[in-house]
Design an enzyme around this catalytic site. Structure first.
Site, PDB file in Angstrom:
ATOM      1  N   LYS A  45      52.688  -9.607 106.449  1.00 21.92           N
ATOM      2  CA  LYS A  45      53.604  -8.582 106.944  1.00 21.92           C
ATOM      3  C   LYS A  45      54.982  -8.476 105.852  1.00 21.92           C
ATOM      4  O   LYS A  45      55.327  -7.404 105.611  1.00 21.92           O
ATOM      5  CB  LYS A  45      54.136  -9.159 108.114  1.00 21.92           C
ATOM      6  N   VAL A  63      52.979  -4.503 111.490  1.00 22.38           N
ATOM      7  CA  VAL A  63      54.418  -5.403 111.021  1.00 22.38           C
ATOM      8  C   VAL A  63      55.213  -5.508 112.347  1.00 22.38           C
ATOM      9  O   VAL A  63      55.651  -4.385 112.672  1.00 22.38           O
ATOM     10  CB  VAL A  63      55.261  -5.021 109.759  1.00 22.38           C
ATOM     11  N   ALA A  94      55.529  15.601 121.239  1.00 27.20           N
ATOM     12  CA  ALA A  94      55.134  16.093 119.972  1.00 27.20           C
ATOM     13  C   ALA A  94      54.568  17.580 119.831  1.00 27.20           C
ATOM     14  O   ALA A  94      54.544  18.025 118.695  1.00 27.20           O
ATOM     15  CB  ALA A  94      53.787  14.911 119.649  1.00 27.20           C
ATOM     16  N   GLY A  96      47.652 -15.893 124.321  1.00 24.13           N
ATOM     17  CA  GLY A  96      47.264 -14.669 123.504  1.00 24.13           C
ATOM     18  C   GLY A  96      48.146 -14.406 122.248  1.00 24.13           C
ATOM     19  O   GLY A  96      47.882 -13.315 121.573  1.00 24.13           O
ATOM     20  N   ALA A 143      34.579   3.353 118.800  1.00 20.72           N
ATOM     21  CA  ALA A 143      33.295   2.362 118.253  1.00 20.72           C
ATOM     22  C   ALA A 143      33.667   0.869 118.627  1.00 20.72           C
ATOM     23  O   ALA A 143      34.755   0.480 118.477  1.00 20.72           O
ATOM     24  CB  ALA A 143      33.367   2.459 116.678  1.00 20.72           C
ATOM     25  N   LYS A 190      47.153  -5.653 109.202  1.00 17.80           N
ATOM     26  CA  LYS A 190      48.020  -6.191 108.230  1.00 17.80           C
ATOM     27  C   LYS A 190      47.162  -6.964 107.156  1.00 17.80           C
ATOM     28  O   LYS A 190      47.640  -7.004 105.976  1.00 17.80           O
ATOM     29  CB  LYS A 190      49.338  -7.001 108.798  1.00 17.80           C
TER      30      LYS A 190
HETATM   31  N1  HSE Z   1      49.415 -13.737 115.605  1.00 15.16           N
HETATM   32  C1  HSE Z   1      50.367 -12.813 115.398  1.00 15.16           C
HETATM   33  C2  HSE Z   1      51.779 -13.573 115.858  1.00 15.16           C
HETATM   34  C3  HSE Z   1      50.092 -11.489 116.190  1.00 15.16           C
HETATM   35  O1  HSE Z   1      51.649 -14.736 116.137  1.00 15.16           O
HETATM   36  O2  HSE Z   1      52.769 -12.941 115.566  1.00 15.16           O
HETATM   37  C4  HSE Z   1      50.481 -10.262 115.620  1.00 15.16           C
HETATM   38  O3  HSE Z   1      50.245 -10.293 114.309  1.00 15.16           O
END
Ligand code: HSE
Length: 442
Positions: A205, A132, A33, A187, A43, A105
């Site tokens: 999204k 998104v 860049a 996760g 924070a 989002k």
């Molecule tokens: N919970 C979302 C997914 C993660 O499963 O795609 C990111 O927005």
């Protein structure tokens, strides 16, 4: 070399990922860049929150205003999540004339119109690539890569959790609840997984993509949404026998004119999220696991596909780094509105009411296995001017009721809704009909 000072809000998964990526790739980013990046403050909710990535305590504060109001901080990176305090954080930063990078989002969906107006009024800008499809640079592609195209349609698999659930239900015959628990453990799922499985994360999204593609703000209330809770093993199996996979798609389409061609100008735009039968031969049918994919059709470019990880620490950090670089370059060149966010294009700036949207449908009925049942169903459809393209009734059933699968020709949603209401009232129909839209991508 110029230097830009960053302040970040949020030290969780994504914040930790960005902190780590700035450490590991800061020099690469700086040389590409031509700007050196200095992260001054982060924070956080609490100093002692459990974190995967270690952040030195001297960098942290529990007061987000200390980041936004710090005169040295030139760019604010909002990775806190939520829509209430986050709105205040972003608005305050924009009011101070500071560009904001966000991955949020839900915030953009709920307050995007206000936030983009604030950015414009205060000569700042809002960067939201990570909001998104995580690591897929779809915002940059739509905003800049396709700047010379009319966007005819966008079909997005933009929720990794739903795609993971549907993929495993299809591949293993696994049940919905078991797979959702795995998605949470891995996760992928939101803290509140109803946002995923009921389609609202996809709605956030796809609303952002629709607004960008068509140059007007698509309010979330205008977007029809259906999630994947109602998708059964039966439907997955029947769809496969018919040559389709079931995917949760976000769909943005220009209103179709005669001959199903997208209207050239002045038409409305369809925006919806729903489970969809996707032909197995189409590239989106083979997007499996927690991957995301966005299929974009432009009038000049034709068909394009963007594929990658839509969530997770590192893919999201990749998108945030790109936005940080863009924000810094725009600052350096004093061009905060280098590419304006929403410029009306060739649509009429409205979302087509769902009832008017035309589609093909898969219909599964639980009926009594008796002569004349199909004729009664067909009579109702015929009366509403709805054509049947094929019928399937599995043989050898032992239950009292049998599944009757109908593939329906193009019909407006409103006509289908009326027909389904009447069909449900037939004494030979024993459960609520299951209707899933079918997409041809033409
Ligand atoms: N919970 C979302 C997914 C993660 O499963 O795609 C990111 O927005």
């Amino acid at each position: 070399m110029d230097q830009v000072t960053l302040g970040m809000i949020g030290g969780g998964t994504v914040g930790g990922g960005v902190y780590q990526a700035l450490k590991s790739s800061g020099n690469l980013l700086a040389s590409r860049a031509g700007i050196r990046f200095r992260l001054k403050k982060i924070a956080v909710k609490a100093f002692d929150e459990p974190r995967k990535v270690f952040i030195p305590e001297k960098m942290m504060t529990t007061d987000w205003r200390a980041v936004v109001d710090d005169p040295e901080v030139q760019i604010v990176v909002e990775l806190a999540g939520g829509t209430t305090v986050a709105r205040q954080m972003v608005l305050t930063a924009l009011q101070r004339g500071k560009p904001v990078v966000t991955a949020n989002k839900a915030l953009l969906s709920a307050h995007g119109e206000e936030l983009f107006a604030a950015a414009r009024d205060h000569g700042a800008n809002l960067y939201y690539e990570a909001s998104v499809a995580g690591g897929i640079p779809i915002i940059k592609a739509l905003r800049e890569g396709f700047i010379g195209n009319r966007i005819e349609s966008i079909y997005g698999i933009v929720n990794g959790t739903c795609n993971y659930i549907l993929s495993r239900m299809t591949a293993e015959g696994a049940d919905f609840d078991t797979v959702l628990a795995d998605a949470q453990r891995l996760g992928y799922a939101e803290a509140d997984p109803t946002l995923d499985v009921d389609g609202h994360d996809s709605l956030h999204k796809i609303g952002i993509l629709a607004s960008l593609a068509h140059g007007f703000w698509v309010a979330p209330e205008r977007i029809h949404v259906e999630g994947i809770r109602g998708i059964s093993q039966q439907d997955i199996r029947f769809a496969r026998e018919l040559g389709y996979a079931i995917k949760l798609l976000g769909v943005v389409k220009k209103q179709r004119g005669k001959g199903r061609k997208p209207s050239r100008s002045g038409g409305a735009v369809q925006v919806a999220v729903h489970p969809t039968l996707v032909p197995e031969s189409h590239v989106l049918a083979s997007v499996s696991d927690s991957f995301n994919a966005v299929f974009v059709q432009g009038d000049i470019v034709g068909d394009t596909l963007f594929y990658g990880r839509g969530a997770g620490q590192d893919p999201t950090a990749s998108a945030v780094l790109a936005d940080i670089a863009d924000a810094a370059l725009d600052l350096k060149h004093e061009a905060p509105d280098r590419v304006p966010a929403f410029v009306p294009h060739d649509s009429n700036g409205s979302v087509q009411p769902l009832g008017e949207c035309v589609s093909r449908y898969y219909l599964r009925l639980a009926v009594v296995d008796r002569p004349g049942v199909l004729a009664r169903v067909a009579a109702i459809l015929g009366k509403m001017n709805i054509g049947i393209s094929s019928v399937m009734q599995p043989e050898g059933h032992s239950a009292r009721h049998v599944a009757l699968i109908l593939m329906i020709h193009d019909a407006p949603n409103a006509a289908m809704a009326r027909a389904l209401k009447e069909i449900r009232r037939l004494p030979v129909v024993k459960a609520a009909p299951v209707m899933i839209r079918v997409e041809d991508f033409d």
